[in-house]
Design an enzyme around this catalytic site. Sequence first.
Site, PDB file in Angstrom:
ATOM      1  N   LYS A 202       0.855  -1.186   0.000  1.00  0.00           N
ATOM      2  CA  LYS A 202       0.000   0.000   0.000  1.00  0.00           C
ATOM      3  C   LYS A 202       0.888   1.232   0.000  1.00  0.00           C
ATOM      4  O   LYS A 202       1.728   1.400   0.875  1.00  0.00           O
ATOM      5  CB  LYS A 202      -0.903  -0.010   1.236  1.00  0.00           C
ATOM      6  CG  LYS A 202      -1.738   1.257   1.363  1.00  0.00           C
ATOM      7  CD  LYS A 202      -2.793   1.150   2.427  1.00  0.00           C
ATOM      8  CE  LYS A 202      -3.526   2.460   2.588  1.00  0.00           C
ATOM      9  NZ  LYS A 202      -4.593   2.384   3.566  1.00  0.00           N
ATOM     10  N   ARG A 212     -10.788   9.712   2.204  1.00  0.00           N
ATOM     11  CA  ARG A 212     -10.580  10.315   3.533  1.00  0.00           C
ATOM     12  C   ARG A 212     -11.730  11.255   3.871  1.00  0.00           C
ATOM     13  O   ARG A 212     -12.119  11.364   5.028  1.00  0.00           O
ATOM     14  CB  ARG A 212      -9.218  11.011   3.580  1.00  0.00           C
ATOM     15  CG  ARG A 212      -8.078   9.995   3.540  1.00  0.00           C
ATOM     16  CD  ARG A 212      -6.706  10.637   3.627  1.00  0.00           C
ATOM     17  NE  ARG A 212      -5.673   9.625   3.399  1.00  0.00           N
ATOM     18  CZ  ARG A 212      -4.398   9.900   3.158  1.00  0.00           C
ATOM     19  NH1 ARG A 212      -3.995  11.166   3.120  1.00  0.00           N
ATOM     20  NH2 ARG A 212      -3.527   8.940   2.967  1.00  0.00           N
ATOM     21  N   LYS A 225       1.256  10.112   5.656  1.00  0.00           N
ATOM     22  CA  LYS A 225       1.369   8.707   6.070  1.00  0.00           C
ATOM     23  C   LYS A 225       2.651   8.057   5.554  1.00  0.00           C
ATOM     24  O   LYS A 225       2.755   6.838   5.489  1.00  0.00           O
ATOM     25  CB  LYS A 225       0.123   7.938   5.603  1.00  0.00           C
ATOM     26  CG  LYS A 225      -1.182   8.498   6.184  1.00  0.00           C
ATOM     27  CD  LYS A 225      -2.380   7.567   5.954  1.00  0.00           C
ATOM     28  CE  LYS A 225      -3.651   8.148   6.593  1.00  0.00           C
ATOM     29  NZ  LYS A 225      -4.812   7.227   6.469  1.00  0.00           N
ATOM     30  N   LYS A 256      -2.286  -1.470  -3.763  1.00  0.00           N
ATOM     31  CA  LYS A 256      -3.153  -0.297  -3.652  1.00  0.00           C
ATOM     32  C   LYS A 256      -2.321   0.965  -3.717  1.00  0.00           C
ATOM     33  O   LYS A 256      -1.311   1.022  -3.017  1.00  0.00           O
ATOM     34  CB  LYS A 256      -3.881  -0.367  -2.308  1.00  0.00           C
ATOM     35  CG  LYS A 256      -4.792   0.794  -2.010  1.00  0.00           C
ATOM     36  CD  LYS A 256      -5.366   0.660  -0.638  1.00  0.00           C
ATOM     37  CE  LYS A 256      -6.147   1.910  -0.310  1.00  0.00           C
ATOM     38  NZ  LYS A 256      -6.467   1.999   1.075  1.00  0.00           N
ATOM     39  N   SER A 282     -10.482   5.525  -4.380  1.00  0.00           N
ATOM     40  CA  SER A 282     -11.437   6.621  -4.541  1.00  0.00           C
ATOM     41  C   SER A 282     -11.003   7.629  -5.596  1.00  0.00           C
ATOM     42  O   SER A 282     -11.830   8.088  -6.393  1.00  0.00           O
ATOM     43  CB  SER A 282     -11.660   7.302  -3.196  1.00  0.00           C
ATOM     44  OG  SER A 282     -10.425   7.747  -2.645  1.00  0.00           O
ATOM     45  N   TYR A 321     -15.526   0.805  -6.495  1.00  0.00           N
ATOM     46  CA  TYR A 321     -16.799   1.486  -6.226  1.00  0.00           C
ATOM     47  C   TYR A 321     -17.757   1.328  -7.403  1.00  0.00           C
ATOM     48  O   TYR A 321     -18.933   1.638  -7.288  1.00  0.00           O
ATOM     49  CB  TYR A 321     -16.540   2.972  -5.924  1.00  0.00           C
ATOM     50  CG  TYR A 321     -15.609   3.146  -4.730  1.00  0.00           C
ATOM     51  CD1 TYR A 321     -16.099   3.001  -3.441  1.00  0.00           C
ATOM     52  CD2 TYR A 321     -14.246   3.377  -4.905  1.00  0.00           C
ATOM     53  CE1 TYR A 321     -15.253   3.109  -2.349  1.00  0.00           C
ATOM     54  CE2 TYR A 321     -13.396   3.492  -3.814  1.00  0.00           C
ATOM     55  CZ  TYR A 321     -13.897   3.356  -2.541  1.00  0.00           C
ATOM     56  OH  TYR A 321     -13.061   3.438  -1.460  1.00  0.00           O
TER      57      TYR A 321
HETATM   58  C1  PBG Z   1      -7.107   3.734   5.565  1.00  0.00           C
HETATM   59  C2  PBG Z   1      -7.620   3.398   4.227  1.00  0.00           C
HETATM   60  C3  PBG Z   1      -7.504   4.251   3.139  1.00  0.00           C
HETATM   61  C4  PBG Z   1      -8.159   3.621   2.075  1.00  0.00           C
HETATM   62  C5  PBG Z   1      -8.614   2.397   2.534  1.00  0.00           C
HETATM   63  N1  PBG Z   1      -8.262   2.267   3.869  1.00  0.00           N
HETATM   64  C6  PBG Z   1      -6.949   5.628   3.036  1.00  0.00           C
HETATM   65  C7  PBG Z   1      -5.622   5.930   3.576  1.00  0.00           C
HETATM   66  O1  PBG Z   1      -4.764   5.049   3.727  1.00  0.00           O
HETATM   67  O2  PBG Z   1      -5.415   7.093   3.878  1.00  0.00           O
HETATM   68  C8  PBG Z   1      -8.284   4.237   0.725  1.00  0.00           C
HETATM   69  C9  PBG Z   1      -9.354   3.728  -0.150  1.00  0.00           C
HETATM   70  C10 PBG Z   1      -9.714   4.644  -1.258  1.00  0.00           C
HETATM   71  O3  PBG Z   1      -9.083   5.706  -1.484  1.00  0.00           O
HETATM   72  O4  PBG Z   1     -10.688   4.327  -1.951  1.00  0.00           O
HETATM   73  N2  PBG Z   1      -6.877   2.765   6.455  1.00  0.00           N
END
Ligand code: PBG
Length: 334
Positions: A202, A212, A225, A256, A282, A321
């Site tokens: 990730k 978010r 992060k 991801k 997203s 989605y």
């Molecule tokens: C956080 C989490 C995130 C997503 C899934 N779980 C965002 C992040 O790491 O800040 C992102 C999913 C998306 O953007 O559709 N635990």
Amino acid sequence: MRPTIGPFPATRFRRLRRADGLRRLAQENTLSVNDLIWPLFVQDGVNQTTPVAAMPGVSRLSVDLIVKAAEEAASLGIPALCLFPYTDPDLRTESCEEAWSQDNLANTAIRAIKAAVPQMVVMTDVALDPYNANGHDGLVRDGIILNDETVEALVKMSLAQAEAGADILGPSDMMDGRIGAMRQALEMAGYQDVAIMSYAAKYASAFYGPFREAVGAGSRLVGDKKTYQMNPANSDEALRLIERDLSEGADMVMVKPGMPYLDICRRVKDAFGAPTYAYQVSGEYAMIQAAAQNGWIDGEKAMLESLLAFRRAGCDGVLTYFAPRVARILQDHA
Ligand code: PBG
């Protein structure tokens, strides 16, 4: 070695592209409803929906409507859902204890779905950000994201989700050692059949912005992060993370975001052959929807092409989605 490609004109690739039937016979990869995991946002209340501004077509749903969505998913043949809660701001704290409450929104939704649609595979999110006062996935002390203390919290969260009836736990936090700790705790508590899909590779990505907002963590996030999510410049590291998580007891692994990281999907599948998934996040969804709404691309075609690309890159499935929309199209064409 026998040559497989003769010189022109013996070989004309266009022969097999000439007609639809020939193209279908020569098609290497396919997208099926069986490849889809539908991420859903859960909120408080009854009969409540709140549109997510940066994700046209996506709303947070109260638990009763999540159950309706699960029924819709089942009727479309979608095998799995993944739940993300929008936690009441008053319940977001520095210690994140709402994350392992039996009665939190996510666990309440799991129980409700399992009661109404028992065959639906329910996946969870294991990370502290929807419960954290500072929007981080881990516990924070003096501006540092704590690893081992966070893993202890994630283990409590995992057990609560397993207790609620989750089929797949999805640790998205990127702490070190969490897969092994979760697996051991699940075995000891009698949840040996609960699967783990590790968000193993990730990346610290700009494409998570709309998500978010959807879970209400964006405006709270202090800093970034980058100390726990991967550097987008790295590829070998992804293989090492995947290997580590598989060795600790992950059943499935995830890359991801999705489309900007298809090279990682392919390397992971080739190297390990494990059940491999991508998250079309997203921001990827938002880009396709925004361009389509402006009339700049054909949204439906772009959606289908983007999802088929994950299959071509070696993924066994995709969190998207678009899941219900794609499922409906696949159903019409079946
Ligand atoms: C956080 C989490 C995130 C997503 C899934 N779980 C965002 C992040 O790491 O800040 C992102 C999913 C998306 O953007 O559709 N635990």
